[in-house]
Design an enzyme around this catalytic site. Structure first.
Site, PDB file in Angstrom:
ATOM      1  CE  LYS A  69      -4.373  -1.813   1.560  1.00  0.00           C
ATOM      2  NZ  LYS A  69      -5.524  -1.753   2.441  1.00  0.00           N
ATOM      3  CE  LYS A  71      -6.516  -8.262  -1.630  1.00  0.00           C
ATOM      4  NZ  LYS A  71      -7.179  -8.219  -0.361  1.00  0.00           N
ATOM      5  CE  LYS A  94     -14.112  -4.290   0.464  1.00  0.00           C
ATOM      6  NZ  LYS A  94     -12.938  -3.885   1.249  1.00  0.00           N
TER       7      LYS A  94
HETATM    8  P1  ATP Z   1      -9.188  -3.279  -0.280  1.00  0.00           P
HETATM    9  O1  ATP Z   1      -9.248  -3.453  -1.756  1.00  0.00           O
HETATM   10  O2  ATP Z   1      -9.906  -2.068   0.208  1.00  0.00           O
HETATM   11  O3  ATP Z   1      -7.821  -3.473   0.317  1.00  0.00           O
HETATM   12  P2  ATP Z   1     -10.134  -5.913  -0.049  1.00  0.00           P
HETATM   13  O4  ATP Z   1     -11.140  -6.164  -1.121  1.00  0.00           O
HETATM   14  O5  ATP Z   1      -8.783  -6.441  -0.239  1.00  0.00           O
HETATM   15  O6  ATP Z   1     -10.087  -4.417   0.297  1.00  0.00           O
HETATM   16  P3  ATP Z   1     -10.651  -6.251   2.788  1.00  0.00           P
HETATM   17  O7  ATP Z   1     -11.714  -5.360   3.290  1.00  0.00           O
HETATM   18  O8  ATP Z   1      -9.251  -5.897   3.074  1.00  0.00           O
HETATM   19  O9  ATP Z   1     -10.804  -6.493   1.236  1.00  0.00           O
HETATM   20  O10 ATP Z   1     -10.897  -7.728   3.269  1.00  0.00           O
HETATM   21  C1  ATP Z   1     -12.064  -8.298   3.820  1.00  0.00           C
HETATM   22  C2  ATP Z   1     -11.875  -9.795   3.955  1.00  0.00           C
HETATM   23  O11 ATP Z   1     -11.926 -10.417   2.677  1.00  0.00           O
HETATM   24  C3  ATP Z   1     -10.531 -10.195   4.539  1.00  0.00           C
HETATM   25  O12 ATP Z   1     -10.688 -11.274   5.424  1.00  0.00           O
HETATM   26  C4  ATP Z   1      -9.709 -10.606   3.359  1.00  0.00           C
HETATM   27  O13 ATP Z   1      -8.712 -11.531   3.677  1.00  0.00           O
HETATM   28  C5  ATP Z   1     -10.759 -11.206   2.456  1.00  0.00           C
HETATM   29  N1  ATP Z   1     -10.398 -11.050   1.047  1.00  0.00           N
HETATM   30  C6  ATP Z   1     -10.153  -9.890   0.427  1.00  0.00           C
HETATM   31  N2  ATP Z   1      -9.901 -10.093  -0.884  1.00  0.00           N
HETATM   32  C7  ATP Z   1      -9.989 -11.423  -1.079  1.00  0.00           C
HETATM   33  C8  ATP Z   1      -9.844 -12.264  -2.233  1.00  0.00           C
HETATM   34  N3  ATP Z   1      -9.573 -11.773  -3.426  1.00  0.00           N
HETATM   35  N4  ATP Z   1     -10.012 -13.584  -2.084  1.00  0.00           N
HETATM   36  C9  ATP Z   1     -10.307 -14.092  -0.879  1.00  0.00           C
HETATM   37  N5  ATP Z   1     -10.466 -13.374   0.245  1.00  0.00           N
HETATM   38  C10 ATP Z   1     -10.322 -12.048   0.160  1.00  0.00           C
END
Ligand code: ATP
Ligand code: LTN
Length: 337
Positions: free
Chosen positions: A120, A202, A205
């Site tokens: 980040k 990955k 969002k």
């Molecule tokens: P951001 O994009 O804002 O960093 P994010 O989509 O990565 O957010 P988080 O809010 O950080 O999501 O994560 C919420 C939960 O979803 C966490 O437990 C994280 O490990 C899980 N998670 C996030 N992205 C994935 C993915 N692509 N596959 C599986 N689990 C995920």
């Protein structure tokens, strides 16, 4: 009541940085809904964490909107606000208070090794705050306040959980058994859902490319479109193999939505080509997500009910977390009056 006290505690939060994706759902949220029978569950929204990146600082209206919408979505996933403690992190002051204390028991070096911080901060080179650096100690405070035994998370949060464990053990070694040392619970499928456009990254969002992710509230037509244009490879067999990252990702998604094993999926689509497979994946995803969207529409329309749930659940979380915070403050040596 007696039985409730014997249950082990499960804790997890999600950031209100946008509508959760299929990755968040399959990797984390889907598992939350069926845990409350077996465990004493606390789930919620990590709004304090979401101001660690510039995208959500200085956007107060957006943050408020996202928080309310995410709360409605958690209810739509089937999480009961009575059986679980379903709360918003910033409504419970103890999180920020314990986080400060834990900062003072965390080495600069170990926080610097967090890969999420490295990723980040590389993304926001000219705007890296102390808050972003301290993100994992706030996360440790979240978990340790409730003496959680298990923390359901996606693979990407494992390193943060490891840090929380280290901090807990360090604290216990100095002051005696105080914190429960938490364990991660990674989803059964191990589902790490990858981006549809860059399957080595990955699904996230906060990705700039909307075609790279599916949100839980996407329209069916948009889900179909995104899956049909998902990046695959130049072959045509639906096989889970190294190097076939795009297809592997679609297989994982299909498996998680239908409950079929990889082998069964390979057999089902043997000789059928990617087009037919993509249609089936899109159908399965739509079927999984539409009931959630329908329930969401009902909850989001009832602001009064949402506020009431948030208030009552913040109260429940505050009572529990304050007990731990008081113990910690006493141990550390803050003067009790
Ligand atoms: P951001 O994009 O804002 O960093 P994010 O989509 O990565 O957010 P988080 O809010 O950080 O999501 O994560 C919420 C939960 O979803 C966490 O437990 C994280 O490990 C899980 N998670 C996030 N992205 C994935 C993915 N692509 N596959 C599986 N689990 C995920
Ligand atoms: N960092 C997590 C969200 C989060 C969390 C937590 C998860 C904040 N506090 C405590 C589990 C336990 C994320 O970005 N997924």
């Amino acid at each position: 009541m007696e039985q409730k006290e014997k249950k082990q505690t499960v804790f997890s939060l999600i950031q209100p940085t946008g509508t959760p994706t299929l990755g968040n759902y399959l990797g984390a949220l889907k598992n939350w809904a069926n845990m409350s029978d077996e465990y004493d569950c606390l789930f919620g929204i990590a709004d304090l964490h979401s101001i660690t990146v510039p995208d959500f600082r200085e956007k107060p209206a957006q943050l408020r909107k996202n928080t309310r919408e995410l709360y409605a979505l958690l209810l739509a996933l089937g999480l009961s606000p009575d059986k679980n403690t379903l709360f918003v992190q910033s409504h419970v002051a103890a999180h920020s208070q314990l986080a400060w204390i834990l900062n003072c028991y965390t080495q600069f070096g170990e926080a610097s090794r967090m890969t999420q911080f490295k990723d980040k901060s590389a993304k926001h080179k000219d705007n890296i705050t102390v808050g972003l650096f301290a993100y994992p100690t706030l996360m440790a405070a979240d978990i340790l306040l409730y003496n959680a035994s298990y923390v359901p998370i996606g693979q990407d949060q494992k390193q943060h959980l490891e840090l929380a464990r280290n901090i807990a053990e360090r604290f216990n070694a100095i002051y005696g058994e105080l914190f429960t040392v938490p364990k991660p619970l990674i989803g059964k499928t191990g589902a790490k859902v990858m981006s549809l456009t860059e399957p080595l990254k990955k699904m996230s969002k906060s990705d700039e490319n909307e075609k790279s992710y599916i949100t839980l509230l996407d329209e069916p037509s948009s889900i179909v479109k995104k899956i049909k244009s998902a990046v695959t490879d130049s072959e045509s067999e639906v096989l889970y193999r190294e190097g076939k990252d795009g297809i592997n990702n679609l297989i994982i998604m299909y498996s998680a939505c239908t409950g079929q094993s990889i082998k069964e999926i390979e057999n089902e689509f043997s000789g059928k080509g990617y087009g037919a497979f993509k249609s089936a994946v899109a159908d399965a995803v739509v079927k999984e997500l539409m009931p959630i969207k329908e329930r969401y529409n009902q909850y989001i329309a009832d602001k009064e009910y949402l506020d009431k749930c948030m208030r009552e659940n913040a109260e429940k979380a505050a009572v529990r977390s304050q007990r731990t915070l008081n113990k910690v403050m006493k141990k550390v040596g803050f003067l009790q009056i």
